[in-house]
Each structure stands twice: as structure tokens, then as C-alpha cells.
Scaffold this motif. Structure first.
Motif, mmCIF file in Angstrom:
data_model
loop_
_atom_site.group_PDB
_atom_site.id
_atom_site.type_symbol
_atom_site.label_atom_id
_atom_site.label_comp_id
_atom_site.label_asym_id
_atom_site.label_seq_id
_atom_site.Cartn_x
_atom_site.Cartn_y
_atom_site.Cartn_z
ATOM 1 N N GLU A 20 0.546 -1.192 -0.062
ATOM 2 C CA GLU A 20 0.084 0.107 -0.037
ATOM 3 C C GLU A 20 0.846 1.323 0.125
ATOM 4 O O GLU A 20 0.513 2.331 -0.742
ATOM 5 N N GLY A 21 1.862 1.136 0.780
ATOM 6 C CA GLY A 21 2.778 2.367 0.745
ATOM 7 C C GLY A 21 3.477 2.731 -0.543
ATOM 8 O O GLY A 21 3.674 3.569 -0.975
ATOM 9 N N GLN A 22 3.619 1.559 -1.129
ATOM 10 C CA GLN A 22 4.641 1.702 -2.536
ATOM 11 C C GLN A 22 3.521 2.093 -3.574
ATOM 12 O O GLN A 22 4.207 2.995 -4.309
ATOM 13 N N THR A 23 2.398 1.795 -3.335
ATOM 14 C CA THR A 23 1.433 2.493 -4.660
ATOM 15 C C THR A 23 1.143 3.698 -4.055
ATOM 16 O O THR A 23 1.062 4.575 -5.106
ATOM 17 N N ALA A 24 1.265 4.311 -2.978
ATOM 18 C CA ALA A 24 1.082 5.696 -2.521
ATOM 19 C C ALA A 24 2.558 6.493 -3.120
ATOM 20 O O ALA A 24 2.290 7.559 -3.701
ATOM 21 N N VAL A 25 3.516 5.789 -3.040
ATOM 22 C CA VAL A 25 4.921 6.507 -3.390
ATOM 23 C C VAL A 25 4.751 6.608 -4.970
ATOM 24 O O VAL A 25 5.145 7.446 -5.526
ATOM 25 N N GLN A 26 4.099 5.462 -5.503
ATOM 26 C CA GLN A 26 4.207 5.604 -7.045
ATOM 27 C C GLN A 26 3.144 6.649 -7.444
ATOM 28 O O GLN A 26 3.455 7.480 -8.673
ATOM 29 N N ALA A 27 2.064 6.892 -6.952
ATOM 30 C CA ALA A 27 1.276 7.997 -7.034
ATOM 31 C C ALA A 27 1.727 9.272 -6.976
ATOM 32 O O ALA A 27 1.704 9.911 -7.826
ATOM 33 N N ALA A 28 2.567 9.392 -5.902
ATOM 34 C CA ALA A 28 3.085 10.644 -5.341
ATOM 35 C C ALA A 28 4.199 10.963 -6.585
ATOM 36 O O ALA A 28 4.518 12.012 -7.154
ATOM 37 N N SER A 29 4.871 9.844 -7.090
ATOM 38 C CA SER A 29 5.807 10.130 -8.153
ATOM 39 C C SER A 29 5.323 10.531 -9.346
ATOM 40 O O SER A 29 5.858 11.487 -10.176
ATOM 41 N N GLU A 30 4.377 10.101 -9.758
ATOM 42 C CA GLU A 30 3.628 10.464 -10.910
ATOM 43 C C GLU A 30 3.073 11.766 -10.764
ATOM 44 O O GLU A 30 2.968 12.643 -11.670
ATOM 45 N N LYS A 31 2.368 12.395 -9.689
ATOM 46 C CA LYS A 31 2.023 13.716 -9.483
ATOM 47 C C LYS A 31 3.268 14.683 -9.630
ATOM 48 O O LYS A 31 3.286 15.930 -10.271
ATOM 49 N N LEU A 32 4.437 14.217 -9.253
ATOM 50 C CA LEU A 32 5.590 15.073 -9.194
ATOM 51 C C LEU A 32 6.127 15.153 -10.630
ATOM 52 O O LEU A 32 6.239 16.189 -11.098
ATOM 53 N N THR A 33 6.096 14.041 -11.499
ATOM 54 C CA THR A 33 6.286 14.227 -12.850
ATOM 55 C C THR A 33 5.356 15.255 -13.593
ATOM 56 O O THR A 33 5.937 16.091 -14.156
ATOM 57 N N GLU A 34 4.069 15.187 -13.261
ATOM 58 C CA GLU A 34 3.018 16.021 -13.873
ATOM 59 C C GLU A 34 3.406 17.434 -13.468
ATOM 60 O O GLU A 34 3.337 18.422 -14.284
ATOM 61 N N ALA A 35 3.740 17.525 -12.229
ATOM 62 C CA ALA A 35 4.149 19.047 -11.841
ATOM 63 C C ALA A 35 5.453 19.634 -12.512
ATOM 64 O O ALA A 35 5.633 20.696 -12.797
ATOM 65 N N GLN A 36 6.508 18.680 -12.657
ATOM 66 C CA GLN A 36 7.602 18.891 -13.319
ATOM 67 C C GLN A 36 7.147 19.460 -14.609
ATOM 68 O O GLN A 36 7.924 20.647 -15.093
ATOM 69 N N GLN A 37 6.327 18.767 -15.291
ATOM 70 C CA GLN A 37 5.903 19.145 -16.812
ATOM 71 C C GLN A 37 5.115 20.319 -16.839
ATOM 72 O O GLN A 37 5.625 21.255 -17.824
ATOM 73 N N THR A 38 4.325 20.654 -15.917
ATOM 74 C CA THR A 38 3.514 21.807 -15.701
ATOM 75 C C THR A 38 4.374 23.129 -15.469
ATOM 76 O O THR A 38 4.370 24.151 -16.096
ATOM 77 N N LEU A 39 5.372 22.685 -14.764
ATOM 78 C CA LEU A 39 6.480 23.860 -14.419
ATOM 79 C C LEU A 39 7.197 24.505 -15.522
ATOM 80 O O LEU A 39 7.358 25.574 -15.813
ATOM 81 N N ALA A 40 7.672 23.353 -16.151
ATOM 82 C CA ALA A 40 8.741 23.355 -17.067
ATOM 83 C C ALA A 40 7.812 24.301 -18.473
ATOM 84 O O ALA A 40 8.477 25.131 -18.992
ATOM 85 N N GLY A 41 6.648 23.717 -18.630
ATOM 86 C CA GLY A 41 5.930 24.462 -19.716
ATOM 87 C C GLY A 41 5.563 25.794 -19.347
ATOM 88 O O GLY A 41 5.552 26.777 -20.221
ATOM 89 N N ALA A 42 5.055 26.459 -18.173
ATOM 90 C CA ALA A 42 4.609 27.395 -17.619
ATOM 91 C C ALA A 42 5.974 28.535 -17.539
ATOM 92 O O ALA A 42 5.935 29.470 -17.900
ATOM 93 N N LEU A 43 7.195 27.932 -17.201
ATOM 94 C CA LEU A 43 8.054 28.830 -17.042
ATOM 95 C C LEU A 43 9.198 28.618 -18.300
ATOM 96 O O LEU A 43 10.359 28.928 -17.926
ATOM 97 N N GLU A 44 9.069 28.035 -19.264
ATOM 98 C CA GLU A 44 9.827 27.645 -20.461
ATOM 99 C C GLU A 44 10.602 28.995 -20.917
ATOM 100 O O GLU A 44 9.820 30.152 -20.854
ATOM 101 N N GLY A 45 11.856 29.016 -20.955
ATOM 102 C CA GLY A 45 12.690 30.182 -21.237
ATOM 103 C C GLY A 45 13.240 30.946 -19.949
ATOM 104 O O GLY A 45 13.954 31.801 -20.408
ATOM 105 N N SER A 46 12.538 30.997 -18.963
ATOM 106 C CA SER A 46 12.810 31.919 -17.906
ATOM 107 C C SER A 46 14.318 31.332 -17.249
ATOM 108 O O SER A 46 14.389 30.087 -17.223
ATOM 109 N N GLY A 47 15.310 32.324 -17.242
ATOM 110 C CA GLY A 47 16.405 31.959 -16.737
ATOM 111 C C GLY A 47 16.563 32.171 -15.205
ATOM 112 O O GLY A 47 17.820 32.097 -14.795
ATOM 113 N N HIS A 48 15.397 32.606 -14.655
ATOM 114 C CA HIS A 48 15.738 32.942 -13.145
ATOM 115 C C HIS A 48 16.163 31.954 -12.348
ATOM 116 O O HIS A 48 15.618 30.594 -12.532
ATOM 117 N N GLU A 49 17.036 32.118 -11.367
ATOM 118 C CA GLU A 49 17.575 30.972 -10.569
ATOM 119 C C GLU A 49 16.527 30.358 -9.840
ATOM 120 O O GLU A 49 16.807 29.233 -9.308
#
Length: 86
Positions: A20-49
Motif C-alpha cells: 500500500e505504501g509503494q502504491t502511494a509512493v508511485q502515485a506521488a511520483s506520478e504527480k511530481l512528474t506532472e508537476a515538473q512538466q507543468t512547471l517546465a511548460g509554464a516557465l519555459e525560457g525563464s532563466g531565473h535562478e
């Protein structure tokens, strides 16, 4: 001292909890991947540190979740090995 049957039942219960914990971690990992993609798309081209820092933090979090999954897989293997010796 617990009987062998009681010990096996307790280990089985722990293994279920790990699953059950592994399932939760996998779900969290998928959400983080989605967040990374959303952030990358929203901030594309930004060079801010801070953008780079946020992306690096998400990458680190993803790596740590993968390490968590690996550790739980090792724990399951060891628990199953122990059960096989009972």
C-alpha cells in the motif's frame, strides 16, 4: 513467543502495508512528474535562478521517491526470504 503461523501472518500484514505504501509512493511520483512538466511548460525560457532551483528540487524529490521504492522492494525481498526459512 509467537507461533510460526502467527509470525507469518504478521509478516504478511506488514508486506500488505508495504505494498500500500509503494502504491502511494508511485502515485506521488506520478504527480511530481506532472508537476515538473507543468512547471517546465509554464516557465519555459525563464532563466531565473529560482525556476532552476524549483526544477532541481522536484528532480531531487523524484529521485528520493525512486530510492524509497527501491528500499521497500529490498525490504520485501528480505521479509520473503525470512518467511521461506520458517
Amino acid at each position: 513467543m509467537a507461533s510460526v503461523a502467527e509470525l507469518k501472518a504478521a509478516i504478511d500484514a506488514a508486506l500488505q502495508q508495504i505494498t500500500e505504501g509503494q502504491t502511494a509512493v508511485q502515485a506521488a511520483s506520478e504527480k511530481l512528474t506532472e508537476a515538473q512538466q507543468t512547471l517546465a511548460g509554464a516557465l519555459e525560457g525563464s532563466g531565473h535562478e529560482t525556476v532552476s532551483a524549483a526544477q532541481a528540487s522536484l528532480t531531487q524529490a523524484s529521485q528520493e521517491l525512486e530510492e524509497c521504492l527501491s528500499a521497500t522492494l529490498a525490504a520485501v525481498e528480505q521479509a520473503q526470504l525470512y518467511v521461506s526459512t520458517l
